[in-house]
Design a protein around this motif. Structure first.
Motif, PDB file in Angstrom:
ATOM      1  N   ASN A   1      36.637  31.564  58.369  1.00 47.87           N
ATOM      2  CA  ASN A   1      36.811  32.078  57.019  1.00 47.87           C
ATOM      3  C   ASN A   1      37.112  30.908  56.090  1.00 47.87           C
ATOM      4  O   ASN A   1      38.257  30.491  55.972  1.00 47.87           O
ATOM      5  N   PRO A   2      36.107  30.377  55.423  1.00 52.01           N
ATOM      6  CA  PRO A   2      36.331  29.216  54.564  1.00 52.01           C
ATOM      7  C   PRO A   2      37.275  29.498  53.390  1.00 52.01           C
ATOM      8  O   PRO A   2      37.913  28.592  52.874  1.00 52.01           O
ATOM      9  N   ASP A   3      37.389  30.752  52.960  1.00 47.04           N
ATOM     10  CA  ASP A   3      38.263  31.080  51.831  1.00 47.04           C
ATOM     11  C   ASP A   3      39.736  30.871  52.173  1.00 47.04           C
ATOM     12  O   ASP A   3      40.526  30.473  51.335  1.00 47.04           O
ATOM     13  N   ASN A   4      40.112  31.151  53.426  1.00 43.81           N
ATOM     14  CA  ASN A   4      41.514  31.008  53.838  1.00 43.81           C
ATOM     15  C   ASN A   4      41.805  29.668  54.495  1.00 43.81           C
ATOM     16  O   ASN A   4      42.885  29.471  55.037  1.00 43.81           O
ATOM     17  N   ARG A   5      40.842  28.779  54.509  1.00 48.54           N
ATOM     18  CA  ARG A   5      40.991  27.424  55.046  1.00 48.54           C
ATOM     19  C   ARG A   5      41.402  27.406  56.518  1.00 48.54           C
ATOM     20  O   ARG A   5      42.230  26.609  56.916  1.00 48.54           O
TER      21      ARG A   5
END
Length: 127
Positions: free
Chosen positions: A87-91
């Motif tokens: 999940n790139p949004d939550n790093r």
């Protein structure tokens, strides 16, 4: 050599899973509002998986043919965990990579001819 490398990766994965299980068991008694039974069950599953991975690593190291299936099963499940945690949004991409890279390496090595010969040798010794 490849079978030994697979065995080492499986042992590292086993240590990580056992560590998660122990941490989960400790957290179960320290947090307010935790569902202690469910958390302890999760810890027991992690510890059981760790024992399974240790046995798979030992089997791979000693040339037991069943260890290939055990290693494959866990690596496929681990790739599923990696895809689920990507999940790139939550790093947390690092977690997905940390799960996927060893799984891909083991999947690539487990089908090498040297591993097949090593496991076939173990099968002949058992017969």
């Amino acid at each position: 050599m490849a079978a030994t490398f697979i065995s080492v990766i499986l042992m590292i994965e086993a240590a990580a899973v056992i560590g998660v299980g122990v941490y989960t068991a400790i957290v179960a008694f320290g947090e307010e509002g935790m569902h202690i039974v469910g958390t302890l069950f999760l810890a027991a599953v992690c510890l059981g998986l760790g024992v399974f991975l240790i046995q798979a690593a030992r089997g791979m190291r000693s040339g037991r043919p069943w260890s290939r299936g055990a290693a494959l099963a866990w690596q496929v499940l681990q790739i599923g965990l990696a895809l689920g945690s990507f999940n790139p949004d939550n790093r947390i991409v690092w977690l997905a990579l940390l799960l996927a890279i060893p799984a891909i390496v083991v999947l690539a090595l487990v089908f090498r001819q040297s591993v097949t010969d090593w496991l076939a040798r173990g099968e002949r010794q058992q017969a």
